[in-house]
Design an enzyme around this catalytic site. Structure first.
Site, PDB file in Angstrom:
ATOM      1  N   ARG A   1     -12.682   7.088   6.374  1.00  0.00           N
ATOM      2  CA  ARG A   1     -13.243   6.123   5.472  1.00  0.00           C
ATOM      3  C   ARG A   1     -14.963   6.196   4.124  1.00  0.00           C
ATOM      4  O   ARG A   1     -14.691   6.588   3.362  1.00  0.00           O
ATOM      5  CB  ARG A   1     -13.991   5.115   6.313  1.00  0.00           C
TER       6      ARG A   1
ATOM      7  N   PHE B   1      -3.557  -2.715   4.933  1.00  0.00           N
ATOM      8  CA  PHE B   1      -3.735  -3.833   6.749  1.00  0.00           C
ATOM      9  C   PHE B   1      -5.776  -3.103   6.339  1.00  0.00           C
ATOM     10  O   PHE B   1      -5.586  -2.125   7.543  1.00  0.00           O
ATOM     11  CB  PHE B   1      -2.804  -2.318   7.543  1.00  0.00           C
TER      12      PHE B   1
ATOM     13  N   ASP C   1      -4.321  -8.100   3.888  1.00  0.00           N
ATOM     14  CA  ASP C   1      -3.864  -7.725   5.049  1.00  0.00           C
ATOM     15  C   ASP C   1      -3.154  -9.352   5.420  1.00  0.00           C
ATOM     16  O   ASP C   1      -3.661 -10.158   4.684  1.00  0.00           O
ATOM     17  CB  ASP C   1      -5.176  -8.125   6.181  1.00  0.00           C
ATOM     18  N   SER C   2      -2.495  -9.621   6.455  1.00  0.00           N
ATOM     19  CA  SER C   2      -1.662 -10.702   6.780  1.00  0.00           C
ATOM     20  C   SER C   2      -3.104 -11.675   7.735  1.00  0.00           C
ATOM     21  O   SER C   2      -2.950 -13.140   7.901  1.00  0.00           O
ATOM     22  CB  SER C   2      -0.932 -10.338   7.477  1.00  0.00           C
TER      23      SER C   2
ATOM     24  N   CYS D   1      -1.656   5.186  14.543  1.00  0.00           N
ATOM     25  CA  CYS D   1      -2.178   5.269  15.797  1.00  0.00           C
ATOM     26  C   CYS D   1      -1.457   5.110  16.672  1.00  0.00           C
ATOM     27  O   CYS D   1      -1.366   4.691  17.613  1.00  0.00           O
ATOM     28  CB  CYS D   1      -3.565   4.367  15.394  1.00  0.00           C
TER      29      CYS D   1
HETATM   30  N1  SAH Z   1      -8.196  -0.160   8.517  1.00  0.00           N
HETATM   31  C1  SAH Z   1      -9.028  -0.970   9.390  1.00  0.00           C
HETATM   32  C2  SAH Z   1      -7.699  -0.828  10.325  1.00  0.00           C
HETATM   33  C3  SAH Z   1      -6.701  -1.382  10.219  1.00  0.00           C
HETATM   34  S1  SAH Z   1      -5.908  -2.582  11.917  1.00  0.00           S
HETATM   35  C4  SAH Z   1      -9.969  -0.541   9.032  1.00  0.00           C
HETATM   36  O1  SAH Z   1     -10.551   0.864   8.715  1.00  0.00           O
HETATM   37  O2  SAH Z   1     -11.025  -1.483   9.634  1.00  0.00           O
HETATM   38  C5  SAH Z   1      -4.271  -2.934  10.892  1.00  0.00           C
HETATM   39  C6  SAH Z   1      -4.077  -4.379   9.952  1.00  0.00           C
HETATM   40  O3  SAH Z   1      -2.810  -4.710   9.990  1.00  0.00           O
HETATM   41  C7  SAH Z   1      -4.664  -5.464  11.089  1.00  0.00           C
HETATM   42  O4  SAH Z   1      -6.092  -6.579  10.548  1.00  0.00           O
HETATM   43  C8  SAH Z   1      -3.373  -6.571  11.220  1.00  0.00           C
HETATM   44  O5  SAH Z   1      -4.272  -7.745  10.887  1.00  0.00           O
HETATM   45  C9  SAH Z   1      -2.859  -5.995   9.579  1.00  0.00           C
HETATM   46  N2  SAH Z   1      -1.341  -6.808  10.155  1.00  0.00           N
HETATM   47  C10 SAH Z   1      -0.428  -6.067  10.956  1.00  0.00           C
HETATM   48  N3  SAH Z   1       0.901  -6.647  10.198  1.00  0.00           N
HETATM   49  C11 SAH Z   1       0.443  -6.704   9.156  1.00  0.00           C
HETATM   50  C12 SAH Z   1       1.515  -6.968   8.250  1.00  0.00           C
HETATM   51  N4  SAH Z   1       2.818  -6.696   8.277  1.00  0.00           N
HETATM   52  N5  SAH Z   1       1.062  -6.845   6.716  1.00  0.00           N
HETATM   53  C13 SAH Z   1      -0.353  -7.117   6.255  1.00  0.00           C
HETATM   54  N6  SAH Z   1      -1.252  -6.665   7.580  1.00  0.00           N
HETATM   55  C14 SAH Z   1      -0.832  -6.444   8.742  1.00  0.00           C
END
Ligand code: SAH
Length: 396
Positions: free
Chosen positions: A211, A227, A249-250, A340
């Site tokens: 980040r 995401f 994000d979903s 991950c």
């Molecule tokens: N980048 C973030 C962590 C991401 S975790 C950080 O730095 O804090 C992964 C995320 O993907 C979660 O918030 C989950 O809600 C989201 N997610 C999972 N499948 C998804 C999809 N198909 N479309 C959109 N978001 C999704």
């Protein structure tokens, strides 16, 4: 103490200091042991090898506490290991003064099945195997002593507990819920952490350095954060001078926290920031057909492959989102793409991303390999510990 006798030749991975003993390596258990009990591990010829936590219901039938057959596993053992883990973090310059920090990273800190994260004065504890479950009170005492924290919350609700025959357990084990939301400062950005209902122990501490890199790269770039969870990358991109940040994000609750986080940082230009509750796969397609383009794209999806068995379907999913991301980049644009998934090795991930660039008809180069910061160490003998891998690529 019961003895776990290995089959002939099955002491090899132990000799290489890998801490997992699979059911297929076990000849028999001599004596009686209950779930979580410490057992003496011996080779087929009776040679003592290690002490391990017995897990009768899991395919990982035992996890090694110590490779020294003479070391005693008792309260003092946990005090020593936890103290050493905390001191390792204090040693690393970039970890000093961090509000949000992983204190114990399971196998890689010599404590299989134990995760402990600190957010300010609150420690969140996650037990994922029978061994740490058995030593729960010793672990809680040792964490309190090593950190001086005033609150400990248990988030032992990870799915992997089921494989161990353990029920989910959550709740405050020391102190009470604070009156106000827990807020950490990560490299100048204030972030709310919901230890009770957030993902994992509340936050993705493993992306802290990445980040920060985003902030350093974002100036003048139209940014897409896929995401986004609670907006960690998005806010750093804004802090770094991104011209716009679209975050997808979903999860509605994650986005609600993301909006709170933006409000917690009045120094950032909120007019450049848009949160979108949607599926990333659909959105990437739609953005392409709308003719939108970006200069920086972050793809940080959830674990598509929790184990090697899911690798193929996960590879397709990784490929799809990366193809779309490459197509959405302006010339000179940057892609920060992550996996991950423990089941996808780093060379394989690079190959998937390379295929995606070909699929998108783009030439790209790898500028930097990305990983988790040193509060998520990787034991050299435990390659599974290297779960987070990322690539920073630039397209022509
Ligand atoms: N980048 C973030 C962590 C991401 S975790 C950080 O730095 O804090 C992964 C995320 O993907 C979660 O918030 C989950 O809600 C989201 N997610 C999972 N499948 C998804 C999809 N198909 N479309 C959109 N978001 C999704």
């Amino acid at each position: 103490m019961a003895q776990l006798v290995l089959l002939p030749g099955k002491d090899r991975s132990l000799a290489r200091r890998h801490p997992w003993i699979f059911a297929a390596s076990v000849d028999r258990l001599r004596g009686r042991a209950r779930r979580g009990d410490t057992v003496d591990v011996v080779a087929a010829n009776g040679r003592p090898l290690a002490k391990a936590a017995w897990s009768p219901e899991s395919k990982i039938r035992a996890r090694v506490w110590t490779f020294d057959p003479d070391e005693t596993v008792d309260d003092a053992f946990f005090k020593r290991r936890i103290q050493a883990a905390v001191e390792r973090r204090q040693m690393m310059p970039e970890l000093r003064g961090q509000d949000g920090l992983r204190l114990v990273h399971g196998e890689s800190d010599g404590l299989p099945g134990l995760i402990a994260d600190r957010y300010g004065d609150t420690v969140v504890l996650q037990l994922t195997a029978t061994g740490p479950e058995k030593w729960r009170s010793a672990i809680i005492g040792a964490l309190q002593r090593a950190t001086g924290c005033t609150r400990i919350y248990e988030r032992s609700d990870s799915d992997v507990r089921r494989l161990e025959g353990l029920e989910p357990v959550t709740g405050w084990v020391l102190g009470e819920a604070p009156d106000e939301a827990l807020v950490i400062v990560e490299n100048g950005v204030r972030l709310k952490v919901d230890v009770v209902a957030g993902h994992k122990t509340g936050f993705y501490l493993d992306q802290r350095d990445n980040r920060l890199l985003t902030r350093e790269l974002a100036a003048g770039r139209a940014t897409l954060n896929c995401f986004c969870y609670t907006g960690g990358f998005s806010l750093q991109a804004l802090a770094g001078g991104a011209t716009s940040v679209l975050s997808i994000d979903s999860s509605g609750p994650a986005l609600a926290t993301a909006a709170d986080n933006l409000a917690l940082n009045p120094q950032l230009d909120a007019s450049r920031c848009e949160w979108r509750e949607a599926d990333v796969f659909d959105s990437l397609r739609a953005l392409k057909s709308d003719g939108q383009r970006f200069d920086l794209i972050i793809l940080d999806p959830p674990k598509f492959a929790p184990s090697a068995a899911h690798a193929e379907s996960a590879a397709r999913a990784y490929r799809d989102i990366n193809v779309f991301a490459f197509r959405l980049l302006n010339p000179g644009g940057l892609l920060m793409t992550y996996s991950c998934s423990g089941g996808i090795r780093s060379e394989y991930f690079q190959q998937i991303v390379a295929d995606a660039a070909v699929g998108a008809g783009r030439d790209a180069r790898l500028l930097r390999r990305l990983s988790a910061p040193p509060d998520h160490p990787v034991a050299l003998h435990f390659s599974e510990g290297e779960y987070l891998k990322g690539l920073l690529c630039q397209v022509d």
